[in-house]
Design a protein around this motif. Sequence first.
Motif, PDB file in Angstrom:
ATOM      1  N   ARG A   1      75.968 -56.666 -27.324  1.00 39.86           N
ATOM      2  CA  ARG A   1      75.667 -55.537 -26.221  1.00 39.86           C
ATOM      3  C   ARG A   1      75.321 -56.093 -25.031  1.00 39.86           C
ATOM      4  NH1 ARG A   1      73.810 -51.058 -31.230  1.00 39.86           N
ATOM      5  NH2 ARG A   1      76.290 -51.143 -31.633  1.00 39.86           N
TER       6      ARG A   1
ATOM      7  N   ALA B   1      81.533 -60.421 -23.029  1.00 35.25           N
ATOM      8  CA  ALA B   1      80.921 -59.783 -22.586  1.00 35.25           C
ATOM      9  C   ALA B   1      80.139 -59.990 -21.012  1.00 35.25           C
ATOM     10  CB  ALA B   1      79.303 -59.380 -22.914  1.00 35.25           C
TER      11      ALA B   1
ATOM     12  N   VAL C   1      83.396 -58.946 -19.314  1.00 36.85           N
ATOM     13  CA  VAL C   1      83.373 -57.517 -18.381  1.00 36.85           C
ATOM     14  C   VAL C   1      81.903 -57.917 -17.009  1.00 36.85           C
ATOM     15  CG1 VAL C   1      82.503 -55.331 -18.749  1.00 36.85           C
ATOM     16  CG2 VAL C   1      83.831 -56.382 -20.061  1.00 36.85           C
TER      17      VAL C   1
ATOM     18  N   LEU D   1      75.975 -48.683 -17.930  1.00 39.63           N
ATOM     19  CA  LEU D   1      76.626 -48.654 -18.916  1.00 39.63           C
ATOM     20  C   LEU D   1      76.322 -50.012 -19.666  1.00 39.63           C
ATOM     21  CD1 LEU D   1      79.168 -50.108 -16.183  1.00 39.63           C
ATOM     22  CD2 LEU D   1      79.274 -47.859 -16.838  1.00 39.63           C
ATOM     23  N   ASP D   2      76.591 -49.301 -20.910  1.00 40.39           N
ATOM     24  CA  ASP D   2      76.472 -49.615 -22.292  1.00 40.39           C
ATOM     25  C   ASP D   2      77.334 -50.349 -22.460  1.00 40.39           C
ATOM     26  OD1 ASP D   2      73.682 -49.335 -21.877  1.00 40.39           O
ATOM     27  OD2 ASP D   2      73.137 -47.719 -23.241  1.00 40.39           O
ATOM     28  N   VAL D   3      77.765 -52.230 -22.735  1.00 41.22           N
ATOM     29  CA  VAL D   3      79.022 -52.303 -22.996  1.00 41.22           C
ATOM     30  C   VAL D   3      78.689 -53.276 -24.403  1.00 41.22           C
ATOM     31  CG1 VAL D   3      80.620 -54.304 -22.354  1.00 41.22           C
ATOM     32  CG2 VAL D   3      79.354 -53.161 -20.454  1.00 41.22           C
ATOM     33  N   THR D   4      79.572 -52.961 -25.889  1.00 35.94           N
ATOM     34  CA  THR D   4      79.384 -53.590 -26.964  1.00 35.94           C
ATOM     35  C   THR D   4      81.104 -54.333 -26.319  1.00 35.94           C
ATOM     36  OG1 THR D   4      78.416 -51.176 -27.580  1.00 35.94           O
ATOM     37  CG2 THR D   4      79.769 -53.305 -28.788  1.00 35.94           C
ATOM     38  N   ALA D   5      80.670 -55.524 -26.451  1.00 38.61           N
ATOM     39  CA  ALA D   5      81.632 -56.441 -26.789  1.00 38.61           C
ATOM     40  C   ALA D   5      81.808 -57.342 -28.498  1.00 38.61           C
ATOM     41  CB  ALA D   5      81.646 -57.652 -26.149  1.00 38.61           C
TER      42      ALA D   5
END
Length: 81
Positions: free
Chosen positions: A56, A27, A30, A17-21
């Motif tokens: 990220r 971040a 999450v 999972l690539d998370v952008t916050a």
Amino acid sequence: MDRIDATQIPEPGLVVLDVTAADEVTAHAVMEELERLWATSGIAPVRREPGVPGVRVRVHADIRRPGTPPEPFGSAYGAGV
């Protein structure tokens, strides 16, 4: 972020999972929630790219294995001290 290749997801149930916050606090929130749901790679370093909004982070998870339930209130380090 580096490209995802087959060695990172060799079998069903494994995800990347690539998370952008908007910020590091979001971040981390999450990542903590993902840890409660599934077995994950843990809290990963957050990256910020100059000129790109937000932060990220990449998380690896095994959705076949349950995560870590939150600790009961008062059981953290230093509780009752």
